[in-house]
Write a protein that holds these residues in place. Structure first.
Motif, short mmCIF file in Angstrom:
data_model
loop_
_atom_site.label_atom_id
_atom_site.label_comp_id
_atom_site.label_asym_id
_atom_site.label_seq_id
_atom_site.Cartn_x
_atom_site.Cartn_y
_atom_site.Cartn_z
N LEU A 5 26.60 -31.81 82.81
CA LEU A 5 26.68 -32.40 84.13
C LEU A 5 27.35 -31.38 85.02
CD1 LEU A 5 26.56 -34.71 86.20
CD2 LEU A 5 28.80 -35.44 85.33
N LEU A 6 26.69 -31.01 86.11
CA LEU A 6 27.26 -30.06 87.06
C LEU A 6 27.61 -30.81 88.34
CD1 LEU A 6 24.73 -27.10 86.70
CD2 LEU A 6 26.90 -27.41 85.51
N ILE A 7 28.82 -30.62 88.81
CA ILE A 7 29.24 -31.15 90.09
C ILE A 7 29.41 -29.95 91.01
CG2 ILE A 7 30.97 -32.46 91.36
CD1 ILE A 7 31.61 -33.87 88.68
N ALA A 8 28.56 -29.87 92.01
CA ALA A 8 28.56 -28.72 92.92
C ALA A 8 29.12 -29.17 94.28
CB ALA A 8 27.15 -28.19 93.08
N ARG A 9 30.10 -28.41 94.79
CA ARG A 9 30.75 -28.75 96.05
C ARG A 9 30.51 -27.67 97.10
NH1 ARG A 9 34.42 -29.97 92.09
NH2 ARG A 9 34.81 -32.17 91.82
N THR A 10 30.21 -28.12 98.31
CA THR A 10 30.04 -27.20 99.43
C THR A 10 31.40 -26.91 100.05
OG1 THR A 10 29.74 -28.96 101.06
CG2 THR A 10 27.74 -28.16 99.94
N GLU A 11 31.43 -26.01 101.02
CA GLU A 11 32.68 -25.68 101.72
C GLU A 11 33.26 -26.89 102.42
OE1 GLU A 11 32.29 -22.42 104.41
OE2 GLU A 11 31.59 -21.06 102.85
N THR A 12 32.41 -27.81 102.86
CA THR A 12 32.88 -29.00 103.57
C THR A 12 33.30 -30.13 102.64
OG1 THR A 12 30.63 -29.89 103.76
CG2 THR A 12 31.41 -28.48 105.56
N GLY A 13 33.15 -29.94 101.33
CA GLY A 13 33.56 -30.95 100.35
C GLY A 13 32.45 -31.88 99.90
N THR A 14 31.26 -31.71 100.42
CA THR A 14 30.13 -32.52 99.97
C THR A 14 29.83 -32.21 98.52
OG1 THR A 14 29.21 -32.47 102.19
CG2 THR A 14 27.71 -33.09 100.42
N GLU A 15 29.58 -33.25 97.72
CA GLU A 15 29.28 -33.07 96.30
C GLU A 15 27.84 -33.45 95.99
OE1 GLU A 15 33.58 -33.89 94.17
OE2 GLU A 15 31.94 -35.28 93.82
N ASP A 16 27.21 -32.64 95.18
CA ASP A 16 25.90 -32.94 94.61
C ASP A 16 26.05 -32.85 93.10
OD1 ASP A 16 24.39 -33.27 97.01
OD2 ASP A 16 24.39 -31.09 97.26
N ARG A 17 25.34 -33.71 92.39
CA ARG A 17 25.41 -33.72 90.93
C ARG A 17 24.05 -33.36 90.34
NH1 ARG A 17 27.45 -39.24 89.21
NH2 ARG A 17 26.01 -39.87 90.82
N PHE A 18 24.10 -32.59 89.26
CA PHE A 18 22.90 -32.12 88.59
C PHE A 18 23.08 -32.24 87.09
CE2 PHE A 18 23.43 -29.70 92.49
CZ PHE A 18 22.16 -29.71 93.05
N VAL A 19 21.96 -32.27 86.37
CA VAL A 19 21.98 -32.15 84.91
C VAL A 19 21.28 -30.83 84.57
CG1 VAL A 19 21.12 -33.05 82.73
CG2 VAL A 19 22.01 -34.60 84.45
N LEU A 20 21.98 -29.99 83.85
CA LEU A 20 21.44 -28.71 83.38
C LEU A 20 21.11 -28.85 81.90
CD1 LEU A 20 20.84 -25.65 83.56
CD2 LEU A 20 23.28 -25.28 83.14
N THR A 21 19.87 -28.56 81.55
CA THR A 21 19.41 -28.64 80.16
C THR A 21 18.92 -27.27 79.73
OG1 THR A 21 18.70 -30.91 80.55
CG2 THR A 21 17.86 -29.83 78.57
N VAL A 22 19.43 -26.78 78.60
CA VAL A 22 18.98 -25.51 78.04
C VAL A 22 18.44 -25.81 76.64
CG1 VAL A 22 19.65 -23.17 77.37
CG2 VAL A 22 20.74 -24.25 79.34
N GLU A 23 17.18 -25.41 76.42
CA GLU A 23 16.53 -25.70 75.14
C GLU A 23 15.83 -24.46 74.61
OE1 GLU A 23 15.14 -30.26 75.69
OE2 GLU A 23 13.96 -28.78 76.76
N GLN A 24 15.75 -24.39 73.29
CA GLN A 24 15.03 -23.28 72.67
C GLN A 24 13.54 -23.55 72.75
OE1 GLN A 24 16.34 -22.21 68.76
NE2 GLN A 24 15.51 -20.16 68.98
N ALA A 25 12.79 -22.52 73.13
CA ALA A 25 11.33 -22.60 73.23
C ALA A 25 10.75 -21.41 72.48
CB ALA A 25 10.88 -22.60 74.68
N GLY A 26 10.50 -21.59 71.21
CA GLY A 26 10.03 -20.48 70.39
C GLY A 26 11.15 -19.48 70.20
N THR A 27 10.91 -18.23 70.57
CA THR A 27 11.94 -17.19 70.42
C THR A 27 12.79 -17.05 71.68
OG1 THR A 27 10.40 -15.49 71.16
CG2 THR A 27 10.55 -15.88 68.78
N ASN A 28 12.46 -17.79 72.73
CA ASN A 28 13.21 -17.73 73.99
C ASN A 28 13.94 -19.04 74.23
OD1 ASN A 28 12.27 -15.12 74.71
ND2 ASN A 28 10.35 -16.02 75.40
#
Length: 79
Positions: A5-28
């Motif tokens: 879970l990523l909570i990203a804040r701007t200079e003005t304090g506004t927050e946006d939330r994201f989900v970052l998913t990293v998965e193996q795909a073959g050799t990458n």
């Protein structure tokens, strides 16, 4: 790597939330980023194109770089 879970804040304090998913795909590795709405529900479209990396960390870092120009601070939590 579990989802993050990523909570990203701007200079003005506004927050946006994201989900970052990293998965193996073959050799990458692939990373995807999904924005969450106010209730924590994932939005139907990806917040950024899918990124590939030779390592898990590289795929993760590439996605985080997408957020850097728009946000002052990015906080990471296990999802």
């Amino acid at each position: 790597m579990p989802k993050e879970l990523l909570i990203a804040r701007t200079e003005t304090g506004t927050e946006d939330r994201f989900v970052l998913t990293v998965e193996q795909a073959g050799t990458n590795w692939t990373s995807t980023l999904t924005r969450l709405d106010e209730t924590g529900t994932p939005e139907p479209t990806a917040a950024a194109p899918r990124f590939y990396g030779l390592t898990q960390d590289q795929a993760r870092r590439r996605m985080l770089q997408i957020l850097d120009p728009d946000y002052e601070e990015i906080e990471s939590h296990p999802a």
